[in-house]
Write a protein that holds these residues in place. Sequence first.
Motif, PDB file in Angstrom:
ATOM      1  N   THR A 112      11.240   6.349  -2.855  1.00 44.08           N
ATOM      2  CA  THR A 112      11.398   4.907  -2.657  1.00 44.08           C
ATOM      3  C   THR A 112      11.337   4.512  -1.187  1.00 44.08           C
ATOM      4  OG1 THR A 112      13.812   5.133  -2.587  1.00 44.08           O
ATOM      5  CG2 THR A 112      12.809   4.691  -4.741  1.00 44.08           C
ATOM      6  N   LYS A 113      11.389   5.503  -0.292  1.00 44.31           N
ATOM      7  CA  LYS A 113      11.285   5.252   1.146  1.00 44.31           C
ATOM      8  C   LYS A 113      10.299   6.249   1.743  1.00 44.31           C
ATOM      9  CE  LYS A 113      16.000   3.473   1.662  1.00 44.31           C
ATOM     10  NZ  LYS A 113      17.307   3.643   2.336  1.00 44.31           N
ATOM     11  N   SER A 114       9.702   5.879   2.848  1.00 48.32           N
ATOM     12  CA  SER A 114       8.688   6.723   3.465  1.00 48.32           C
ATOM     13  C   SER A 114       9.261   8.070   3.910  1.00 48.32           C
ATOM     14  CB  SER A 114       8.047   6.006   4.652  1.00 48.32           C
ATOM     15  OG  SER A 114       7.307   4.881   4.218  1.00 48.32           O
ATOM     16  N   ILE A 115       8.404   9.093   3.805  1.00 50.81           N
ATOM     17  CA  ILE A 115       8.759  10.458   4.172  1.00 50.81           C
ATOM     18  C   ILE A 115       8.034  10.798   5.473  1.00 50.81           C
ATOM     19  CG2 ILE A 115       8.702  12.883   3.443  1.00 50.81           C
ATOM     20  CD1 ILE A 115      10.430  11.082   1.642  1.00 50.81           C
ATOM     21  N   PRO A 116       8.760  11.289   6.495  1.00 47.68           N
ATOM     22  CA  PRO A 116       8.074  11.610   7.761  1.00 47.68           C
ATOM     23  C   PRO A 116       7.171  12.829   7.612  1.00 47.68           C
ATOM     24  CG  PRO A 116      10.391  12.211   7.863  1.00 47.68           C
ATOM     25  CD  PRO A 116      10.211  11.481   6.574  1.00 47.68           C
ATOM     26  N   PRO A 117       6.235  12.996   8.539  1.00 44.68           N
ATOM     27  CA  PRO A 117       5.360  14.176   8.487  1.00 44.68           C
ATOM     28  C   PRO A 117       6.150  15.482   8.554  1.00 44.68           C
ATOM     29  CG  PRO A 117       4.514  12.550  10.036  1.00 44.68           C
ATOM     30  CD  PRO A 117       5.885  12.093   9.638  1.00 44.68           C
ATOM     31  N   PHE A 118       5.546  16.549   8.010  1.00 42.32           N
ATOM     32  CA  PHE A 118       6.104  17.895   8.065  1.00 42.32           C
ATOM     33  C   PHE A 118       7.514  17.956   7.462  1.00 42.32           C
ATOM     34  CE2 PHE A 118       2.929  17.623  11.412  1.00 42.32           C
ATOM     35  CZ  PHE A 118       2.188  18.782  11.227  1.00 42.32           C
ATOM     36  N   SER A 119       7.646  17.358   6.267  1.00 44.04           N
ATOM     37  CA  SER A 119       8.955  17.301   5.601  1.00 44.04           C
ATOM     38  C   SER A 119       8.860  17.812   4.172  1.00 44.04           C
ATOM     39  CB  SER A 119       9.482  15.859   5.586  1.00 44.04           C
ATOM     40  OG  SER A 119       9.654  15.353   6.889  1.00 44.04           O
ATOM     41  N   VAL A 120      10.004  18.218   3.635  1.00 47.91           N
ATOM     42  CA  VAL A 120      10.145  18.526   2.221  1.00 47.91           C
ATOM     43  C   VAL A 120      11.177  17.560   1.650  1.00 47.91           C
ATOM     44  CG1 VAL A 120      10.813  20.245   0.500  1.00 47.91           C
ATOM     45  CG2 VAL A 120       9.597  20.966   2.565  1.00 47.91           C
TER      46      VAL A 120
ATOM     47  N   VAL B 123       3.841   8.881   2.663  1.00 50.13           N
ATOM     48  CA  VAL B 123       4.243  10.285   2.741  1.00 50.13           C
ATOM     49  C   VAL B 123       3.458  10.892   3.892  1.00 50.13           C
ATOM     50  CG1 VAL B 123       4.347  12.502   1.550  1.00 50.13           C
ATOM     51  CG2 VAL B 123       4.731  10.388   0.272  1.00 50.13           C
ATOM     52  N   GLY B 124       4.176  11.304   4.939  1.00 48.36           N
ATOM     53  CA  GLY B 124       3.526  11.783   6.153  1.00 48.36           C
ATOM     54  C   GLY B 124       2.785  13.090   5.949  1.00 48.36           C
ATOM     55  N   LYS B 125       1.872  13.386   6.849  1.00 44.93           N
ATOM     56  CA  LYS B 125       0.997  14.556   6.720  1.00 44.93           C
ATOM     57  C   LYS B 125       1.781  15.862   6.655  1.00 44.93           C
ATOM     58  CE  LYS B 125       0.228  14.858  11.726  1.00 44.93           C
ATOM     59  NZ  LYS B 125      -0.792  14.846  12.805  1.00 44.93           N
ATOM     60  N   HIS B 126       1.206  16.824   5.943  1.00 42.61           N
ATOM     61  CA  HIS B 126       1.771  18.170   5.795  1.00 42.61           C
ATOM     62  C   HIS B 126       3.165  18.145   5.164  1.00 42.61           C
ATOM     63  CE1 HIS B 126      -1.428  20.205   8.094  1.00 42.61           C
ATOM     64  NE2 HIS B 126      -1.404  19.145   8.880  1.00 42.61           N
ATOM     65  N   SER B 127       3.390  17.191   4.255  1.00 41.00           N
ATOM     66  CA  SER B 127       4.690  17.113   3.584  1.00 41.00           C
ATOM     67  C   SER B 127       4.584  17.547   2.130  1.00 41.00           C
ATOM     68  CB  SER B 127       5.253  15.684   3.659  1.00 41.00           C
ATOM     69  OG  SER B 127       5.661  15.388   4.977  1.00 41.00           O
ATOM     70  N   VAL B 128       5.747  17.914   1.576  1.00 39.40           N
ATOM     71  CA  VAL B 128       5.855  18.322   0.181  1.00 39.40           C
ATOM     72  C   VAL B 128       6.883  17.432  -0.498  1.00 39.40           C
ATOM     73  CG1 VAL B 128       6.473  20.177  -1.419  1.00 39.40           C
ATOM     74  CG2 VAL B 128       5.282  20.721   0.723  1.00 39.40           C
ATOM     75  N   VAL B 129       6.512  16.874  -1.652  1.00 36.18           N
ATOM     76  CA  VAL B 129       7.446  16.121  -2.486  1.00 36.18           C
ATOM     77  C   VAL B 129       7.679  16.945  -3.751  1.00 36.18           C
ATOM     78  CG1 VAL B 129       7.798  14.017  -3.829  1.00 36.18           C
ATOM     79  CG2 VAL B 129       6.722  13.895  -1.573  1.00 36.18           C
ATOM     80  N   ALA B 130       8.914  17.284  -4.015  1.00 33.44           N
ATOM     81  CA  ALA B 130       9.240  18.166  -5.134  1.00 33.44           C
ATOM     82  C   ALA B 130       8.980  17.500  -6.474  1.00 33.44           C
ATOM     83  CB  ALA B 130      10.700  18.599  -5.043  1.00 33.44           C
ATOM     84  N   GLY B 131       8.769  18.322  -7.484  1.00 31.93           N
ATOM     85  CA  GLY B 131       8.565  17.822  -8.834  1.00 31.93           C
ATOM     86  C   GLY B 131       9.734  16.962  -9.286  1.00 31.93           C
TER      87      GLY B 131
ATOM     88  N   ASN C  62       0.811  -1.216   0.000  1.00 30.51           N
ATOM     89  CA  ASN C  62       0.000   0.000   0.000  1.00 30.51           C
ATOM     90  C   ASN C  62       0.849   1.271   0.000  1.00 30.51           C
ATOM     91  OD1 ASN C  62      -2.870   1.005   0.297  1.00 30.51           O
ATOM     92  ND2 ASN C  62      -1.869   2.101   1.969  1.00 30.51           N
ATOM     93  N   ILE C  63       0.441   2.219  -0.831  1.00 27.51           N
ATOM     94  CA  ILE C  63       0.973   3.580  -0.800  1.00 27.51           C
ATOM     95  C   ILE C  63      -0.004   4.430  -0.014  1.00 27.51           C
ATOM     96  CG2 ILE C  63       1.463   5.640  -2.187  1.00 27.51           C
ATOM     97  CD1 ILE C  63       2.300   3.733  -4.456  1.00 27.51           C
ATOM     98  N   THR C  64       0.516   5.238   0.910  1.00 29.15           N
ATOM     99  CA  THR C  64      -0.337   6.137   1.688  1.00 29.15           C
ATOM    100  C   THR C  64       0.182   7.560   1.572  1.00 29.15           C
ATOM    101  OG1 THR C  64      -0.858   4.392   3.290  1.00 29.15           O
ATOM    102  CG2 THR C  64      -1.252   6.670   3.978  1.00 29.15           C
ATOM    103  N   ILE C  65      -0.691   8.446   1.133  1.00 26.69           N
ATOM    104  CA  ILE C  65      -0.402   9.879   1.135  1.00 26.69           C
ATOM    105  C   ILE C  65      -1.300  10.483   2.206  1.00 26.69           C
ATOM    106  CG2 ILE C  65      -0.231  11.990  -0.230  1.00 26.69           C
ATOM    107  CD1 ILE C  65       1.459   9.663  -1.351  1.00 26.69           C
ATOM    108  N   GLU C  66      -0.706  10.921   3.298  1.00 22.15           N
ATOM    109  CA  GLU C  66      -1.509  11.406   4.417  1.00 22.15           C
ATOM    110  C   GLU C  66      -2.052  12.806   4.141  1.00 22.15           C
ATOM    111  OE1 GLU C  66       0.893  10.893   7.934  1.00 22.15           O
ATOM    112  OE2 GLU C  66       0.583   8.712   7.937  1.00 22.15           O
ATOM    113  N   ASP C  67      -2.842  13.322   5.076  1.00 23.40           N
ATOM    114  CA  ASP C  67      -3.558  14.586   4.876  1.00 23.40           C
ATOM    115  C   ASP C  67      -2.614  15.759   4.606  1.00 23.40           C
ATOM    116  OD1 ASP C  67      -5.795  13.089   5.497  1.00 23.40           O
ATOM    117  OD2 ASP C  67      -6.053  13.948   7.504  1.00 23.40           O
TER     118      ASP C  67
END
Length: 204
Positions: free
Chosen positions: A174-182, A161-169, A140-145
Motif C-alpha cells: 500500500t506504500k512505495s518500497i525503496p530500491p534494494f529492499s525485501v 516498487v524500487g529497483k532490485h527489490s523483492v515483494v514476498a508472496g 500509476n503503479i511502477t515496478i522498477e527494473d
Amino acid sequence: MSIISTIKSNPKLKQFVHWCLIPKHQARPRVWVKWFVNPFFHKKGKGTSICRRTRMDVLPFQPFNIGDYSTVEDFATINNGVGPVNIGNNSRIGIGNVIIGPVTIGNNVILAQNIVMSGLNHNYTNTEVPIYLQGETVANITIEDDCWIGANAVITAGVTVGKHSVVAGGAVVTKSIPPFSVAVGNPARVIKQYDFESKAWVSV
C-alpha cells in the motif's frame, strides 16, 4: 480541431465510438478492434510471447507496449481501459496475473502467479448512487527494473516498487518500497535492505 478532440467534445459521438470499440457493459474490445486496430497503436517487441489464453482487454485510446523477449503467461489479464500499460524487456508476467493500468513494469521483472496490480480505484462518496456511476481515480503503479514479486501479492494504486527489490508472496503493498529492499506482510513492510559495503542483505 483533431478527430480525437471532436469525439471527446461530443458526448453522443463519444458514446457511439465507445460502442463501436467495446460491447455495452463489457471491458473486452470487439474482435475487429483486436485484429485491425490495436496492431497499429500498440508496440510488441521482438521475441515476445503473449500466450493464447491471456485476456487482452487493450484498446487503442490508451498505450499498451511490451518490450523484447518478454512473456505474458496464460490466464493473465491486461487492461488499459483507464490508463496505459507499459512492460519492459525480458520481463515475465506470470499465470493468472491481473494488471489494470496505469501500470509501468521495467526490465528483467519477474511476476509470479495470481498477482493483482491495479492503478484504478472506484470512487464511493455517495451511498445513494451505485458505485459504478461515481467515476474512478487513477494513480500509476511502477515496478522498477530487476524486481521479483511473489505469488498472490497485491500492489495498490500509486505504489512504486524500487529497483532490485523483492515483494514476498501474499504481501499487500500500500506504500512505495525503496530500491534494494525485501518487503513482506499485510500491509507490506520492509524487513531487509541490501548493504553495499558488506554485499549482503541485512535486517532493518
